[in-house]
Each structure stands twice: as C-alpha cells, then as structure tokens.
Design a protein around this motif. Structure first.
Motif, PDB file in Angstrom:
ATOM      1  N   LYS A 278       0.998  -1.235   0.014  1.00  0.00           N
ATOM      2  CA  LYS A 278      -0.038  -0.046   0.094  1.00  0.00           C
ATOM      3  C   LYS A 278       0.830   1.205   0.056  1.00  0.00           C
ATOM      4  CE  LYS A 278      -3.986  -2.144   2.020  1.00  0.00           C
ATOM      5  NZ  LYS A 278      -5.312  -1.849   3.103  1.00  0.00           N
TER       6      LYS A 278
ATOM      7  N   ASP B 116       2.279   4.607  -1.404  1.00  0.00           N
ATOM      8  CA  ASP B 116       1.779   5.754  -2.367  1.00  0.00           C
ATOM      9  C   ASP B 116       2.399   5.813  -3.617  1.00  0.00           C
ATOM     10  OD1 ASP B 116      -0.081   6.516  -0.178  1.00  0.00           O
ATOM     11  OD2 ASP B 116       1.152   7.969   0.603  1.00  0.00           O
TER      12      ASP B 116
ATOM     13  N   HIS C 109     -17.000   0.265   3.575  1.00  0.00           N
ATOM     14  CA  HIS C 109     -16.422   1.406   3.252  1.00  0.00           C
ATOM     15  C   HIS C 109     -16.026   2.236   4.653  1.00  0.00           C
ATOM     16  CE1 HIS C 109     -16.758   1.260  -0.837  1.00  0.00           C
ATOM     17  NE2 HIS C 109     -18.149   0.967  -0.703  1.00  0.00           N
TER      18      HIS C 109
ATOM     19  N   LYS D 251     -12.449   0.694   5.021  1.00  0.00           N
ATOM     20  CA  LYS D 251     -11.491   0.259   4.160  1.00  0.00           C
ATOM     21  C   LYS D 251      -9.937   0.975   4.307  1.00  0.00           C
ATOM     22  CE  LYS D 251     -12.264   1.621   0.015  1.00  0.00           C
ATOM     23  NZ  LYS D 251     -12.816   2.167  -1.325  1.00  0.00           N
ATOM     24  N   HIS D 252     -10.043   1.870   4.920  1.00  0.00           N
ATOM     25  CA  HIS D 252      -8.787   2.691   5.142  1.00  0.00           C
ATOM     26  C   HIS D 252      -7.982   1.708   6.260  1.00  0.00           C
ATOM     27  CE1 HIS D 252     -11.202   3.907   8.513  1.00  0.00           C
ATOM     28  NE2 HIS D 252     -10.174   4.248   9.354  1.00  0.00           N
ATOM     29  N   ARG D 253      -8.292   0.903   6.858  1.00  0.00           N
ATOM     30  CA  ARG D 253      -7.553  -0.060   7.756  1.00  0.00           C
ATOM     31  C   ARG D 253      -7.216  -1.020   7.043  1.00  0.00           C
ATOM     32  NH1 ARG D 253      -9.694   1.919  12.809  1.00  0.00           N
ATOM     33  NH2 ARG D 253     -11.762   2.793  12.436  1.00  0.00           N
ATOM     34  N   SER D 254      -6.012  -1.798   7.363  1.00  0.00           N
ATOM     35  CA  SER D 254      -5.542  -3.084   7.073  1.00  0.00           C
ATOM     36  C   SER D 254      -6.407  -4.244   7.976  1.00  0.00           C
ATOM     37  CB  SER D 254      -4.208  -3.139   7.318  1.00  0.00           C
ATOM     38  OG  SER D 254      -3.646  -3.020   8.507  1.00  0.00           O
TER      39      SER D 254
END
Length: 643
Positions: free
Chosen positions: A323, A325, A584, A587-590
């Motif tokens: 992940k 950038d 949703h 979704k920013h978490r692993s």
C-alpha cells in the motif's frame, strides 16, 4: 403466443434478411400488421397512422407488447407470464406476453474499442558502463539484504515457525541515486554475468523497447482483425511488443521480502517459480539483480477454497507494494485506457432467456483459457518493475503478472477480440446454413432471424450468443448441434491465436452448467446460486467469524459475495447495503474488528445462500443498471487480493 400465419412459401427471403453488412429499417405500422395477419389490412389504418413505426420502443429497448396495442388480433397474446418472468423486486414486476422475449435485445457485451496503433521506438540499445554500480554501497546493501532474506526464509519455514521474528526491512534507493549509478539509463545486467552467475563484464545493455519472442500468433490475429473490421490496433501492438501499464511510479530501486502467505505456502511458491522457469516465463535464479534500477515487489501465496472441499494456492505479486503511495498500482490511471465494461452474469442469463423462449432444445457450453495472464508478454522497457527476491536469490519475470492492477483491463480487451471475431465468423457460418436451408437449423430459426433483423436491426439478428469474462468463455445456442459447432470453432480459434485451452474445463453441449457462481438449468429455465459458491461462502464466513481481527481484503471479498447472494433474494438487498457501509467505513484500515451486527449479518447471508434461492431466467428485466465498470470480479476471488 404471437403466431405468424405464413406458409413456408410465403416466408420472406431469409438470405436477404441475414446479410451482415446490409443496412436495416424498421417496419411501418401497416407493414407489421400485414405480416402479422397475413392479410392486406394496412389500408384500414387512419391517415395519421400510415407513417408510424411498428412496434414502438420503450426505455428498456423492448418492443411494446402487441397485445396492449391490438388485443383483438391474437387471443393468445394476452397470456401473462408472471410466474415465468418474475423480477428480483416486486416493485418492478411486469406482466407481458411470453413471446415478447423473442424480440428482446441481446445484451451488448465484449465490444472492442477503436484505438490507434501504438508504435514503439525500436532502436539499437547502447552499452552502459556499470562498474560504479558494482562498486557502490547500494549494490552491497542489496546483496546483504538478499542474504538476510535467505535467513528469514529459513526461520519462517523451519519447524519452530518463528513468525514473530522481525521482518527484513525493504531497501528503497532514490530515483536520482538509482539512475546515477547507471549514467541515467535503465540497464539490463544479464550480459554482465557468466554461465555460473559470476560477474564477467561491466558493460550492460540499455533497456529499450524491443520486439520480444512470443508464442502467440500475432500475424494470424492481425489478419483476422483486418478481415473482420476490428479496429483495436493498439491491442495488437501490445501483443507483439509487450504489455505496458504506463505507471507513473518513480524509476528507482525498491526491494521487498515476501508476505507471510508466501512463507506459509513456500512449496507452492517454489513450484510456481520452477514451472515458470521451465516455460521460459521467468529467468533466474542468480546471486545478483538482473536489471538496474529494479523493483522486486513482495510475493504472496493465497489459499483459495475452490468449493466441495478442494483448495488451491495462487501465487501473486503485490504491485501495491504494501500500500505504498508510490507503488506500481498506485501510479496507474485506468481512465487513460479505452472504456471497458466487464460482463455480468445477468447479461448471459438474459441471452439464455431470449433463446429458450423460442428454442426449447437450447444448449450451453463453456471453456477456460489456461493461465491467461502468463501468455501475455511484458514490454521490455518495463521489465525493471518485474524483479523477484526469493530465498536470497534474484529472478526476472518476463510475463504479465497476477497482481498488476491494469491486467484485468488488458486481458479483457483480448477477450473482447476473441468474442467479436467468433461472433462474425459464426454469423457467416449461420448465413451459409440459412442459404442452404440446412436441416441443422430448426424451423423456428428462420422467423426468429427475420423478425429480429426487421424490428431490432442487423446487430440483433443472431441465432446464438457468446461472451467472455476475462478467461471464461460462455455460450448458448438453439440446439446441441449448433452449440457444439460454436464451441469447437471457439476452441480452434483461440488455439490458432496461440492461447492454450484447459481441456478438462471444456464443457458442453449441456442443458445444466455452472458459470460465474450460478447454476443454470435450461430444463427448468432457472438460475440458482451454485453449490460451489455456497461452499466458498461458508469457508470465507467461518474463517472470518473465527478471527478476532480480519484483513480488510477478506472483508471485501465477503461483502461482494453477499451482493451476489442478494441478486437472487430481494429481501437480502438492504442487508447487503449494510455490509457495504461497514466495509467502506473501515476500508482505510488493514485489519478490522467485526461488529456483532456484521457477524450476525454474515451468518444470515450464509443461511440465505444455503437455502439455494432460485430465480427464473431474464434477471436483466429487474436490474438494468450494470454497476461500476471498474468492479473487478463477480465472486471477488483472489483477483481482488493483490497482496
């Protein structure tokens, strides 16, 4: 049912009705009445109706039922098919004459885009002195990392399974420094190494666009495209010179160790590397990197449950680079690619419904292209993205990989080419059968082709339907004979292009078949969630509910599986939306800790699926919206898990 009261001698000329290139026109209202009643009744129409088209069109591109306009013409036209054609949502339930399905439009799928050629700047590579690279601290650091990775492999795969051991940190060298060591060029270091892998030269070769050797029959594909008028010229250049992702990722050296899954299933990774080396798809192993600068993205091995107690291991490459950038996937802009709409199972079910409404002896078939991605060459100028570090050794992957975000799009363009060619070749074959009055054609086929051509246009005057979802090709035809002919032609064409077919996965002609998570039965004219899909869902649900923390990718797979179930059960749609909202929001978490509500939702969906919800065919009557065109996978298998 609407009947055409025509004797065989009064049937219009079907040769002219089936010419592919001929333009078409809609019937006038009077002409349609004359054809329907076999009597000259058009003169009875009022003057203001003389130029009206027949039949009218609705927003769904479906002819308005004739019974609603002229109910006295045919008593049978008022037959209601509420049970034969229910909808997913009661709010959308629409009664209609059964025979109207014969005039419903086939879904438009697998349409190749019009693209311009993408010529490569082919030139002779120059020699580059890399003595400074071999003497640099960065080179020494890369070799030291390889040794540390070999030790990590030993610890992680030993009987003690020391997974708590600290992970070897990746090495990231800036673009400026990476390129300065090779005088600003990306270089191929393979000429610098001798047969035993030792450095014998400091003269590397600049990595520039070339025409690599391929087993694909590019000349055959280009000739077929030219003969059939397919204008995706850019695709054939990529097939010939290698596929690119045009990622904006910085040109620098980034080296990672493998993910935990690769160490858990290291035998599968070893077997995959050995197989690909034997096929000539991968070069290595060596003690030194083969390209500079280079990216060695993390390898992973994903346990896939295939259903019915069977599992397999899929080896992937994480082009998202944990992940980052600046990863290869993050630098890709799919909007720069030609527009693509992946097919849905509803498309195939609608086409089946249209054909079985007219041809009760319709048959299905399917085939699977073997290792589709791996048949496609990677462009030489992007090979620097394809390094591998495993067991302290370096490899170079020469083929497109499972984990490159853009490959769903690229491979689908190849699939679109296959389907378009096969459709046109099939149409010519069927046209010959029509001209010969072949007994292979059922009598209903003549009126079916004529009516669809006259009322819907030449593109809809087709006697069978085929489509392809990435590497799965599916078809349906009016009879077993025609289905077998379509299937055999598809196998021969794909193999002639240079793509191997999995012989054990050639299915048909049959009246019952599993496809994309659905069991289709023509005898009962129904579609049911397949037992294989239910088995997969149970495996995924149990795995998630037994964990305190769940990887976000596993949660994503599960909610898309719930959406698949909801297609067959209207009451489950609102709960599927709840699942998407939970996904949703996290979704920013692993890793995600499941709420009690979501655990109950997952349990309920499993029970819904076990009940084997069944719908009659023609689901597109309910769901005209296709969803987001970039959605990757119907069942969200490992395709959605690139790391």
């Amino acid at each position: 049912m609407l009947k055409l009261a025509l004797s065989p001698t009064q049937i219009p000329t079907f040769e002219s009705a089936f010419q592919i290139e001929e333009t078409t026109r809609c019937l006038l209202l009077g002409e349609g009445l004359d054809l329907l009643t076999n009597k000259p009744v058009s003169h009875l129409l009022p003057t203001n109706c003389q130029h009206m088209l027949w039949p009218k069109q609705t927003d769904h591109f479906k002819p308005t039922p004739v019974a609603s306009i002229f109910p006295a013409i045919e008593p049978e036209a008022s037959y209601m098919t509420k049970q034969q054609l229910p909808t997913f949502s009661l709010r959308h339930e629409m009664p209609m004459p059964k025979q109207d399905l014969r005039l419903w439009r086939f879904p438009v799928v697998n349409t190749p885009p019009h693209t311009q050629p993408q010529p490569r700047n082919i030139r002779q590579p120059r020699l580059v002195d890399v003595s400074a690279l071999f003497q640099s601290n960065e080179w020494a650091a890369i070799l030291a990392m390889a040794q540390a990775e070999a030790e990590e492999f030993t610890f992680r795969t030993s009987s003690t399974r020391q997974r708590h051991r600290r992970r070897t940190k990746p090495i990231i060298i800036s673009p400026e420094r990476s390129l300065a060591l090779t005088h600003g060029s990306i270089v191929d270091l393979r000429p610098c190494f001798g047969p035993t892998g030792e450095i014998i030269s400091t003269q590397a070769i600049e990595l520039v666009p070339q025409r690599p050797t391929t087993t694909l029959n590019i000349q055959f594909m280009r000739s077929q495209a030219q003969a059939l008028g397919i204008q995706d010229a850019g695709l054939f250049d990529e097939l010939e010179f290698g596929f690119t992702n045009n990622s904006s990722t910085p040109c620098q050296t980034r080296v990672y160790t493998a993910h935990n899954g690769a160490y858990d299933h290291y035998q599968a990774v070893d077997e995959s590397l050995q197989h690909d080396c034997d096929q000539g798809w991968i070069q290595g192993p060596t003690k030194y990197p083969l390209i500079w600068p280079f990216i060695a993205a993390p390898r992973n091995a994903i346990l896939q449950y295939k259903g019915n107690g069977k599992t397999s291991i899929r080896v992937t490459t994480d082009f998202s680079e944990m992940k980052s950038d600046d990863s290869i996937n993050a630098g890709q802009d799919l909007d720069l690619e030609p527009q693509l709409h992946l097919i849905r199972i509803q498309d195939f079910l609608l086409a089946i419904a249209i054909l079985v409404a007219v041809f009760p002896e319709a048959n299905l078939w399917s085939l699977d292209i073997m290792k589709f991605y791996r048949q496609l060459l990677k462009a030489p100028e992007e090979l620097w993205q394809q390094g591998i570090l495993w067991r302290g050794q370096f490899w170079l992957d020469l083929r497109c990989v499972f984990g490159d975000r853009i490959m769903v799009h690229k491979s689908s363009r190849v699939a679109n080419f296959f389907v378009k060619c096969l459709r046109l070749l099939r149409n010519r074959r069927h046209a010959n059968l029509v001209q010969q009055r072949s007994p292979k054609l059922p009598w209903a086929a003549y009126a079916f082709l004529h009516d669809r051509r006259q009322r819907l246009g030449v593109d809809q005057a087709e006697l069978s339907f085929l489509t392809e979802y990435i590497d799965d090709q599916l078809g349906v035809a009016p009879t077993a004979t025609l289905a077998k002919a379509d299937m055999e032609e598809a196998v021969q064409f794909v193999q002639a292009c240079g793509f191997p077919i999995q012989q054990e996965k050639i299915v048909g002609p049959v009246t019952k078949m599993d496809a994309l998570g659905v069991t289709i039965c023509l005898l009962t004219r129904t579609a049911t969630i397949s037992t294989k899909f239910v088995s997969k869902l149970q495996f995924r649900t149990n795995a998630i509910l037994s964990s305190s923390l769940v990887p976000i990718k596993d949660l994503e797979k599960l909610v898309y599986s719930h959406a698949h179930v909801a297609c067959f059960l209207p009451k489950a749609k609102e709960f599927a939306s709840d699942g998407f909202r939970f996904y949703h929001a996290n979704k920013h978490r692993s890793m995600v800790q499941l709420s009690d509500d979501f655990k109950q939702l997952a349990t309920n969906f499993l029970e819904y699926a076990k009940a084997s919800p069944t719908i009659p065919l023609a689901p597109m009557l309910l769901f005209p919206a296709r969803g987001h065109e970039r959605r990757l996978d119907i069942e969200m298998d490992a395709s959605g898990d690139i790391g």
